[in-house]
Design an enzyme around this catalytic site. Structure first.
Site, PDB file in Angstrom:
ATOM      1  N   SER A  31       0.805  -1.205   0.000  1.00  0.00           N
ATOM      2  CA  SER A  31       0.000   0.000   0.000  1.00  0.00           C
ATOM      3  C   SER A  31       0.847   1.269   0.000  1.00  0.00           C
ATOM      4  CB  SER A  31      -0.921  -0.047   1.216  1.00  0.00           C
ATOM      5  OG  SER A  31      -2.062   0.691   0.993  1.00  0.00           O
ATOM      6  N   ASP A  65      -8.807  -6.056  -4.652  1.00  0.00           N
ATOM      7  CA  ASP A  65      -8.637  -4.738  -4.031  1.00  0.00           C
ATOM      8  C   ASP A  65      -9.139  -3.640  -4.957  1.00  0.00           C
ATOM      9  OD1 ASP A  65      -7.808  -2.698  -2.329  1.00  0.00           O
ATOM     10  OD2 ASP A  65      -5.758  -2.696  -3.110  1.00  0.00           O
ATOM     11  N   HIS A  84      -6.633  -6.413  -0.785  1.00  0.00           N
ATOM     12  CA  HIS A  84      -5.577  -5.424  -0.556  1.00  0.00           C
ATOM     13  C   HIS A  84      -4.430  -6.039   0.243  1.00  0.00           C
ATOM     14  CE1 HIS A  84      -4.108  -1.315  -0.162  1.00  0.00           C
ATOM     15  NE2 HIS A  84      -3.959  -1.481   1.137  1.00  0.00           N
TER      16      HIS A  84
END
Ligand code: NAG
Ligand code: NAG
Ligand code: NAG
Length: 654
Positions: free
Chosen positions: A180, A388, A445
């Site tokens: 991320s 995601d 994610h």
């Protein structure tokens, strides 16, 4: 009589210096000996060797980074000299997400005990989870960090301190991995490491950086924001007939204009902001448009980290993953905090709103601009869990297509390899000129959360430990590649350590040959350090003997000398107690201005209670646009902070 005393002392000294523990005293204070459920729920052979604690980086502003290190007591050959540093994103989200819900060896069960994750990455190399920037997780400081170059300097300082505690890791192959927003941190830190390697100071040796693995990375934020609409249409949770669709498209167009402006044709960057406000609004608007007001209240919003799941509005995934419900009380258990060797105990939050709001990175160029120079020197693997939304694979593939690296723009071949792991289709892989992209199926994610066992094999893709057959890339269960080949009838090497690394025609990275060279070097290094250790031991004994003799003679002539050393020792204790009290009194992230100058500066800038150091431009908010500047000057707990963030959809890149 005198010589008898000396003889006894000599024996004691010998016993002391000869013990390996004494040589590694720095390490032992970070050792983790027990955790709830450890001996109950874990196979004995699978209990990792662990070190954990808060390393002091800068005494001036009290900056300490927290780390938790996991070592496999029975390492497979290819994993033996690897250290993986894992970072979660946010900014401000704790890497304990990674340790306890993703790549680490534990999960937390409903009884607040640890249970085993059989897909843990610590079997593919030592793995160290680091809470950063300061204020994140169990890390703390008197000051927040604001820009990516600052994060780089601090992380390099962390590495320096880390290798002081673990000198045996200094020769290891280093991999930086994370998720991320770490898609910003990791390229910056890697760039810092490579620059350090080229400008070594006397006594420093280069860090052997071997690869970067970035999962669902927020690497080219504005370009990636352009992917939301396409992703949502493809996944089928929005359609042009929905109210608000035209508003969404208008925003999309504005974001496109920003992207066109930022990436000028000559490759220079005209606007250094990591995130544009306009592009940042696309996701929130999309989630609003996709909201199902007729659904039960906890099902109204699509989960931005996994489109197949739902959450309440406006959390839209902030309550996810479900493991958080157990992880939070576990890490806030005072007993556990003691076992993790926390010197400064603080409440653990998954993501600190304060750190996030302070980390605007206004003057840092987005990390995507660092990739071309990095790819000249180090392989990078970008992987995306395909479910995601917030950092979806379409966005990653889109910016790769526009990226120019190692002499060409985008991929230089059309090869898309199906990736088979342990007999199952796990995703697909593309590779050109040191860059690899992996789309990981059936995952969100947080890829290692959904498919831990498969995710560990990403290290095999990184290091070339795979085979290519009929346009398929095949990775195997840990350490079984050689056996698999044999049973296949194909010629195979006899042990995992000898198995060769595979290359794509275009040069998919291969780490093995260099790896053994490094191991040899390290062995030599080991011998040398052994000799040095012996020499030091001898020196210690001589000094001790001399000291005893000096003491003895001074005792005979002026006995009063010895007594005088008393008060100094006492004073030290008082100082320490003072510090302890200050820790206990302070709010964890309060800024403690140091010295008269700092206090005056705070006053000058309008910070009347002197509690927080104001920083230009910090009121702009990526995470919580509803927070007013006033919030910065009021002492509230982080829990209240967190509540604020739930007032509207937030885009937390954890
Ligand atoms: C790892 O755990 C998963 C889930 O419990 C299980 O399905 C899988 O078979 C296990 N793999 C091994 C190698 O033990
Ligand atoms: C890829 O990285 C290696 C170092 O791992 C480097 O030697 C090589 O030149 C790079 N390849 C290209 C095409 O730049
Ligand atoms: C995983 O993904 C593949 C490919 O998209 C799909 O065929 C398969 O059904 C998925 N498996 C699960 C358990 O969802």
């Amino acid at each position: 009589m005198f010589f008898q005393v000396i003889l006894v002392l000599l024996q004691v000294a010998l016993a002391f210096t000869a013990s390996p523990r004494a040589a590694n005293d720095a390490r032992s204070k970070y050792f983790v000996s027990s955790l709830p459920g450890m001996y109950l729920n874990l196979p004995k052979d699978d209990i990792p060797i662990m070190y954990s604690g808060q390393l002091e980086l800068f005494p001036d502003n009290n900056t300490h980074y927290y780390f938790w290190k996991f070592v496999n007591p029975h390492p497979i050959p290819e994993a033996q000299r690897r250290t993986i540093f894992w970072l979660n994103g946010g900014p401000g989200c704790s890497s304990m997400d990674g340790a306890l819900m993703e790549a680490g060896p534990f999960r937390i069960n409903d009884d607040n005990q640890i249970v085993y994750n059989n897909g843990s990455w610590h079997k593919a190399g030592d793995i160290v989870f680091v809470d950063q920037p300061a204020g994140t997780g169990f890390s703390y400081s008197d000051e927040y960090e604001h820009e990516l170059p600052e994060v780089t300097v601090h992380f390099l300082k962390f590495l320096e301190k880390y290798f002081e505690v673990f000198p045996e890791d200094r020769q290891n192959e280093i991999f930086l991995a994370g998720e991320s927003y770490a898609g910003q941190y990791i390229p910056y830190i890697a760039d810092g490491i490579l620059r350090r390697n080229k400008n070594l100071k006397t006594g420093q040796s280069p860090y052997d950086l071997r690869g970067l693995l970035i999962g669902n990375g927020w690497i080219s934020p504005n370009e990636q924001s352009l992917s939301y609409v396409q992703y949502a249409l493809q996944a089928g949770f929005v359609s042009p007939s929905m109210p608000g669709w035209s508003r969404l498209l208008a925003l999309q167009e504005q974001c496109q204009n920003v992207v066109n402006l930022v990436n000028t044709k000559d490759g220079s960057v005209s606007d250094y902001r990591v995130v544009s406000d306009v592009c940042d609004r696309v996701l929130n608007t999309l989630l609003e448009v996709a909201r199902d007001r007729d659904a039960p209240s906890d099902q109204q919003c699509v989960n931005m980290y996994d489109y197949t799941l739902r959450d309440e509005f406006p959390s839209c995934g902030m309550n996810w993953p479900p493991d958080l419900v157990n992880v939070k009380p576990f890490l806030n258990n005072p007993g556990v905090q003691s076992q993790l060797n926390l010197v400064y105990k603080k409440p653990w939050l998954e993501c600190s709103g304060r750190v996030g709001r302070n980390f605007i990175a206004k003057r840092s160029k987005p990390a995507v601009h660092l990739l071309p120079s990095l790819l000249e020197e180090v392989p990078i693997l970008l992987f995306n869990g395909n479910r995601d939304i917030i950092c979806n694979y379409i966005g990653t593939e889109a910016f790769i297509k526009e990226l120019e690296w190692n002499g060409q723009r985008g991929w230089d071949n059309e090869n898309v390899f199906d990736w088979h792991f342990d007999g199952n289709l796990a995703g697909y892989v593309r590779n050109s000129r040191n860059l690899t992209f992996v789309n990981v199926f059936n995952s969100s994610h947080m890829v290692p959360f959904d498919v831990p066992y498969t995710s560990r094999s990403l290290m095999d893709l990184m290091t070339g430990n795979f085979d290519i057959k009929d346009d398929k890339i095949i990775t195997y269960k840990l350490g079984t590649r050689g056996q698999a080949k044999q049973s296949d009838g194909t010629p195979a090497s006899t042990s995992a350590s000898e198995s060769s690394a595979t290359s794509f025609s275009s040069g998919f990275s291969s780490a093995s040959p260099q790896a053994s060279a490094t191991a040899d070097e390290a062995d030599k290094e080991g011998n040398t350090s052994h000799k040095i250790e012996r020499a030091i031991q001898l020196l210690v004994i001589i000094v001790l003997l001399w000291g005893i003799y000096a003491l003895y003679s001074s005792y005979k002539s002026r006995p009063s000398l010895i007594i005088k050393s008393g008060p100094t020792g006492k004073k030290k204790n008082v100082q320490w107690a003072d510090q302890l009290r200050r820790f206990q009194e302070d709010d964890q992230v309060r800024v403690q201005p140091h010295g008269i100058f700092a206090k005056a500066l705070n006053k000058f800038k309008g910070n009347l209670d002197g509690a927080y150091a104001p920083v230009e431009g910090r009121y702009e908010d990526i995470e919580m646009s509803s927070a007013s500047p006033i919030d910065e000057f009021v002492v509230v707990s982080d829990d209240e902070d967190e509540e604020t963030s739930r007032n509207e959809p937030s885009s937390n890149h954890k």
